[in-house]
Design a protein around this motif. Structure first.
Motif, PDB file in Angstrom:
ATOM      1  N   THR A  74       1.177  -1.236  -0.529  1.00 24.24           N
ATOM      2  CA  THR A  74      -0.199   0.099   0.245  1.00 24.24           C
ATOM      3  C   THR A  74       0.771   1.011   0.004  1.00 24.24           C
ATOM      4  OG1 THR A  74      -1.989  -1.192   1.176  1.00 24.24           O
ATOM      5  CG2 THR A  74      -2.065   1.239   1.152  1.00 24.24           C
ATOM      6  N   ALA A 124      -6.296 -18.143  -5.421  1.00 26.02           N
ATOM      7  CA  ALA A 124      -6.281 -16.038  -4.567  1.00 26.02           C
ATOM      8  C   ALA A 124      -6.891 -16.253  -3.945  1.00 26.02           C
ATOM      9  CB  ALA A 124      -6.613 -16.090  -6.306  1.00 26.02           C
ATOM     10  N   LEU A 125      -6.445 -14.746  -2.970  1.00 26.01           N
ATOM     11  CA  LEU A 125      -7.348 -14.327  -2.168  1.00 26.01           C
ATOM     12  C   LEU A 125      -7.749 -12.496  -1.853  1.00 26.01           C
ATOM     13  CD1 LEU A 125      -6.107 -16.258   0.628  1.00 26.01           C
ATOM     14  CD2 LEU A 125      -8.198 -16.587   0.349  1.00 26.01           C
ATOM     15  N   PRO A 126      -8.974 -12.244  -1.348  1.00 26.68           N
ATOM     16  CA  PRO A 126      -8.759 -11.319  -1.464  1.00 26.68           C
ATOM     17  C   PRO A 126      -6.966 -10.624  -0.894  1.00 26.68           C
ATOM     18  CG  PRO A 126     -11.946 -12.177  -0.600  1.00 26.68           C
ATOM     19  CD  PRO A 126      -9.674 -12.870  -0.600  1.00 26.68           C
ATOM     20  N   LEU A 127      -7.086  -9.792  -1.216  1.00 25.68           N
ATOM     21  CA  LEU A 127      -5.816  -8.475  -0.283  1.00 25.68           C
ATOM     22  C   LEU A 127      -5.908  -8.880   1.325  1.00 25.68           C
ATOM     23  CD1 LEU A 127      -4.293  -6.160  -2.448  1.00 25.68           C
ATOM     24  CD2 LEU A 127      -3.164  -8.791  -2.657  1.00 25.68           C
ATOM     25  N   SER A 128      -6.631  -8.173   1.357  1.00 22.79           N
ATOM     26  CA  SER A 128      -6.721  -8.160   2.781  1.00 22.79           C
ATOM     27  C   SER A 128      -7.483  -9.478   3.629  1.00 22.79           C
ATOM     28  CB  SER A 128      -7.819  -7.284   3.683  1.00 22.79           C
ATOM     29  OG  SER A 128      -9.165  -7.715   3.247  1.00 22.79           O
ATOM     30  N   ALA A 129      -7.212 -10.836   3.475  1.00 27.50           N
ATOM     31  CA  ALA A 129      -7.477 -12.342   3.968  1.00 27.50           C
ATOM     32  C   ALA A 129      -6.070 -12.918   3.734  1.00 27.50           C
ATOM     33  CB  ALA A 129      -8.644 -12.456   2.861  1.00 27.50           C
ATOM     34  N   ASP A 181      -1.462  -9.652  -6.108  1.00 28.15           N
ATOM     35  CA  ASP A 181      -2.339 -10.161  -6.321  1.00 28.15           C
ATOM     36  C   ASP A 181      -2.762 -10.778  -5.993  1.00 28.15           C
ATOM     37  OD1 ASP A 181      -0.935  -8.574  -9.892  1.00 28.15           O
ATOM     38  OD2 ASP A 181      -0.140 -11.194  -9.180  1.00 28.15           O
ATOM     39  N   ASN A 223      -2.418 -13.959  -4.508  1.00 28.34           N
ATOM     40  CA  ASN A 223      -2.345 -14.930  -5.576  1.00 28.34           C
ATOM     41  C   ASN A 223      -0.842 -15.369  -5.130  1.00 28.34           C
ATOM     42  OD1 ASN A 223      -0.861 -16.061  -9.173  1.00 28.34           O
ATOM     43  ND2 ASN A 223      -2.129 -16.708  -7.515  1.00 28.34           N
ATOM     44  N   GLY A 225     -13.746 -16.584   0.376  1.00 29.11           N
ATOM     45  CA  GLY A 225     -14.303 -15.249  -0.652  1.00 29.11           C
ATOM     46  C   GLY A 225     -12.848 -15.862  -1.973  1.00 29.11           C
ATOM     47  N   GLY A 226     -12.006 -16.514  -1.931  1.00 31.20           N
ATOM     48  CA  GLY A 226     -11.425 -16.879  -2.739  1.00 31.20           C
ATOM     49  C   GLY A 226     -10.575 -18.178  -4.009  1.00 31.20           C
ATOM     50  N   ASP A 244      -6.887  -0.666   1.665  1.00 32.39           N
ATOM     51  CA  ASP A 244      -5.888  -1.389   1.194  1.00 32.39           C
ATOM     52  C   ASP A 244      -5.758  -2.073  -0.242  1.00 32.39           C
ATOM     53  OD1 ASP A 244      -4.758   0.004   2.759  1.00 32.39           O
ATOM     54  OD2 ASP A 244      -4.716  -1.515   4.767  1.00 32.39           O
ATOM     55  N   GLU A 245      -6.841  -3.361  -0.670  1.00 30.56           N
ATOM     56  CA  GLU A 245      -7.109  -4.019  -1.800  1.00 30.56           C
ATOM     57  C   GLU A 245      -7.492  -3.145  -3.055  1.00 30.56           C
ATOM     58  OE1 GLU A 245     -10.367  -7.065  -1.686  1.00 30.56           O
ATOM     59  OE2 GLU A 245      -9.173  -7.826   0.566  1.00 30.56           O
ATOM     60  N   ARG A 281      -8.713   7.427  -2.307  1.00 32.27           N
ATOM     61  CA  ARG A 281      -8.652   6.970  -3.762  1.00 32.27           C
ATOM     62  C   ARG A 281      -9.556   7.095  -4.885  1.00 32.27           C
ATOM     63  NH1 ARG A 281      -6.079   4.811  -0.263  1.00 32.27           N
ATOM     64  NH2 ARG A 281      -4.838   2.792   0.790  1.00 32.27           N
ATOM     65  N   LYS A 321     -16.590 -11.998  -6.312  1.00 33.28           N
ATOM     66  CA  LYS A 321     -15.584 -12.168  -5.682  1.00 33.28           C
ATOM     67  C   LYS A 321     -14.609 -10.206  -6.046  1.00 33.28           C
ATOM     68  CE  LYS A 321     -14.590 -16.753  -5.412  1.00 33.28           C
ATOM     69  NZ  LYS A 321     -14.801 -17.714  -5.568  1.00 33.28           N
ATOM     70  N   ARG A 322     -13.787 -10.394  -4.949  1.00 36.65           N
ATOM     71  CA  ARG A 322     -12.893  -9.016  -5.299  1.00 36.65           C
ATOM     72  C   ARG A 322     -10.890  -9.666  -4.968  1.00 36.65           C
ATOM     73  NH1 ARG A 322     -14.342  -8.660   0.033  1.00 36.65           N
ATOM     74  NH2 ARG A 322     -12.190  -8.637   1.080  1.00 36.65           N
ATOM     75  N   LEU A 323     -11.057  -9.984  -6.389  1.00 39.36           N
ATOM     76  CA  LEU A 323      -9.931 -11.154  -6.572  1.00 39.36           C
ATOM     77  C   LEU A 323      -9.228 -11.001  -7.752  1.00 39.36           C
ATOM     78  CD1 LEU A 323     -10.839 -15.033  -6.251  1.00 39.36           C
ATOM     79  CD2 LEU A 323      -9.935 -13.424  -5.019  1.00 39.36           C
ATOM     80  N   ARG A 324      -7.847 -10.110  -8.279  1.00 36.00           N
ATOM     81  CA  ARG A 324      -6.851  -9.871  -9.138  1.00 36.00           C
ATOM     82  C   ARG A 324      -6.450 -11.162 -10.487  1.00 36.00           C
ATOM     83  NH1 ARG A 324      -6.613  -4.259  -8.289  1.00 36.00           N
ATOM     84  NH2 ARG A 324      -7.580  -4.397  -6.191  1.00 36.00           N
ATOM     85  N   LYS A 325      -6.849 -12.229  -9.688  1.00 35.74           N
ATOM     86  CA  LYS A 325      -6.358 -13.415 -10.694  1.00 35.74           C
ATOM     87  C   LYS A 325      -7.559 -14.588 -10.514  1.00 35.74           C
ATOM     88  CE  LYS A 325      -1.843 -13.716 -11.006  1.00 35.74           C
ATOM     89  NZ  LYS A 325      -0.377 -14.193 -10.801  1.00 35.74           N
TER      90      LYS A 325
END
Lengths: 470, 470
Positions: free
Chosen positions: A240, A350-355, A383, A385, A420-421, B105-106, B129, B183-187
């Protein structure tokens, strides 16, 4: 029901194609990198043009013979391997490698599907541009396969997945018709986006024969650092911070855990850790900057700010290209070290970043309830990931744990799903994860996928059994 | 055949929904901004939740009643207006405006489809943001409609179209089933990308009820300049230069022609040109930079380099926020000036970037063979997206040219198509361009679109007649 690509069918096919287009599959076309499956196939077809691909698909459609599209054979989920069912035609586009055009001022190029990813990178490089998709197997993986699987890799944080780098595709549909979609436009809202439907469909809806791709300007200067962080949560706060200071300039943000260094020490001691003791967690941070920046100074300033905030504990900033390569070599050789140790079960999640920070200890704890293992958790943290891969403890082998593999996988994937991944971040579904998709996929999504598959490939000849059950 | 949303159907629908969910359509729900068509509809449905949307769709499916999804009513191709056929239910999501979650942060947030685009921008802004989708109608356009139409606008060069800013969608499919894809995933490579299929399908394959969206860091400093260029070819060379110097930092690159200034002088003289005489061509260039940069100095240095290369002839760099706004006001008021002049035919087209300089004189020449017109050609040059709009000469009105409109449109669109462009860059197909899609669309693409539509909406109740003929 499909028919096998038998001798009689081979004759029919051969009669409609130039000599040398068909041959018996090589061993290489029937293997996959993890050695889990052995494929079979009646015929290997090596067309030289899109028109020949159309002919092959038309004849297969008429005879109801399955087709397994084959890129570079580097897929990790068995999408390129059909282990059972009526023998298919294996369709490799390796002879279709032409660069059809390159427009440097448009940051666009058009290549045929059989060009390797490294070949695309080189074509962009020769024009003073960059094709930013980058992954371990880029020397073998072909761009058609990269698009069919929506490949990810280390450049996604900054430049997106394969689909984000594609402006248009040419593809042969299940009836042999040609989708002529090679427009190199940034905006084109003329109907449903079939490009995005084909990308990631793993050859089950159409066969990509060429693609219009985006290039990006090359960063004027780059700098790499390996930064020791207290824990993954701090790593994310560092991300961040870096994004706030240097928006759009972070080229890679890779997590490496202590187990990665341990595995390297065990299997490839020539790849050394730059710290006196292997850190619990560190981040490989790569910045690509415009010429106005003094790269090392920017990284040093970022380090100082992160240090102030308690986000880093130690670090090495590469002072030369050689040092930069040696830092990257650590990250790049971890998959090979993993192969040498021999994973019981690998998870591309992959996971939501904050998870992410919460996931790692939870997954470790769930695994501990099954038995004693070593976990190498690393990957594309920017990512969300992770490659959360499970290995035997020293003195044991993966074979000792065969019976536990399903329980291990379910333990990891259940947790990923609950948080949620995604149970396949970048590798796709192939044949390995068909049951996972059925277990974790949204039922409405699955129903819609089956309806789309039936609509576009009513006989089910395209990559039968991949993504969806045949 | 569909059935009308008549009084008996209204009763059935009302019996299954909370009081106040249904009412007669307002005039606003039956108009479209260009005043070309008048819509009709039996019932206006204003659900408060995704579950209510599901109920409405289920009942419509059972009764074979059409549904026209309605966002903010700002679409320019009649996607929100059904002028004929059995009266549909007009389904507005304006009551579904919740911010379901925001993860700074995500760089992610989840909003309901009825939130305005300006509302999404404000939610991101409040979190420090930015949500970078930006277009003239952002105060009225709703995010569900922006996604359904894959909206474009001024931020595409840097941040992509609406689809590129969407991580996942929740949608109600034609049978009323819920696609739970937030889902809030980048991949996430788990099967076909239905998100991208729904985005840009203009409500014909499903109704987007909520979306997970990407945010980006806010640039620390911004600077805007209006630069006089010799011609569009020089403008494109300026773009290449700017991208090489400041990769990923160009927030907007808009082309303005002399006719734009003339129209402003004629209809809105309070919006003044900063140059002594209106230039033939100029570019509105916006940079968003990290804090390490001194914004005005960066722009001045870019100007100097462009001057050296003969790419600019004059320019104004905004020295204050007020000056910045006044430069942007020129670009932002051109569409209103166009409305006041009254276009005979407007064309939202995209071309491969390098084809733009050749296109403009060719299109002008083709038009001149039809008659004497004024052309205001402006738009998102960085995306190859021009608004090539044709107006009467002074003393005449659009009505004098009604009979020529089709010939004008065909003249422009034929040329665009021949040069590998798109006849709908950012506005979509709606009902206005169904015949254009049939004329210029790839036949295989059209066949696949029809197959997908039949698979996912077999009765054709979702936005009948939009994108594809009902």
């Amino acid at each position: 029901m499909l028919n096998p690509a038998d001798a009689a069918f081979a004759e029919t096919l051969a009669s409609r194609l130039p000599e040398g287009t068909l041959r018996a599959p090589d061993a290489a076309h029937l293997e996959e990198p993890r050695g889990r499956w052995q494929g079979h196939g009646g015929i290997l077809a090596l067309p030289r043009s899109t028109a020949e691909v159309q002919t092959i698909v038309q004849i297969c459609a008429a005879a109801r013979v399955g087709i397994v599209p084959w890129g570079g054979g580097t897929g990790l989920v068995g999408g390129q391997i059909m282990p059972q069912g009526p023998a298919p035609v294996i369709l490799s586009l390796e002879r279709m490698q032409a660069l059809r055009g390159l427009w440097p001022d448009e940051n666009a190029l058009i290549v045929e599907a059989g060009m390797t990813l490294a070949g695309v990178q080189q074509a962009a490089d020769a024009a003073g541009r960059m094709f930013p998709l980058s992954l371990a197997s880029e020397g073998s993986a072909r761009i058609g396969g990269c698009l069919a699987t929506n490949a990810g890799g280390i450049g996604v944080l900054r430049h997106g997945n394969a689909r984000d780098l594609c402006l248009g595709v040419e593809a042969v549909m299940a009836d042999g018709s040609l989708l002529a979609g090679l427009k190199r436009l940034r905006k084109d809202n003329t109907g449903y986006d079939l490009r995005h439907l084909l990308i990631g469909s793993e050859g089950t809806l159409g066969i990509i024969t060429a693609a219009a791709l985006r290039m990006v300007p090359r960063p004027a200067v780059s700098v790499t650092a390996l930064l020791v962080v207290p824990d993954p949560a701090a790593a994310l706060r560092l991300l961040t911070l870096a994004q706030a200071r240097l928006p759009g300039m972070i080229s890679a943000f890779e997590l490496i855990g202590k187990m990665g260094f341990d595995f390297l020490a065990e299997t490839m001691p020539e790849v050394t850790c730059p710290f006196p003791t292997a850190p619990e967690w560190c981040v490989l941070l790569d910045l690509g900057l415009p010429s106005a920046f003094e790269a090392e100074a920017v990284m040093a300033s970022l380090y100082a700010e992160a240090d102030e905030a308690g986000l880093v504990q130690d670090g090495v900033i590469a002072a030369s290209e050689a040092q930069r390569k040696s830092l990257w070599r650590i990250r790049e050789t971890i998959p090979e070290a993993n192969r040498r140790i021999g994973a019981i079960s690998s998870h591309d999640i992959a996971l939501p970043l904050s998870a992410v920070p919460e996931f790692i200890p939870k997954a470790d704890a769930a695994l501990a309830r099954i038995g004693a293992f070593r976990v190498n958790c690393f990957g594309h943290l920017g990512d969300g990931n992770l490659h959360y891969n499970v290995f035997p403890i020293p003195g044991r082998t993966r074979r000792d744990h065969e019976a536990q593999r399903d329980a291990i996988k379910a333990s990891v994937h259940d947790l990923v799903h609950a948080m949620g991944g995604s149970v396949s971040a970048e590798h796709g579904i192939g044949r390995l994860k068909v049951a996972d998709l059925e277990r974790y996929g949204d039922p409405t999504k699955l129903a819609a996928m089956r309806a789309v598959k039936a609509a576009l490939d009513p006989m089910g000849i395209l990559n039968p059994g991949a993504v969806l059950r045949a």
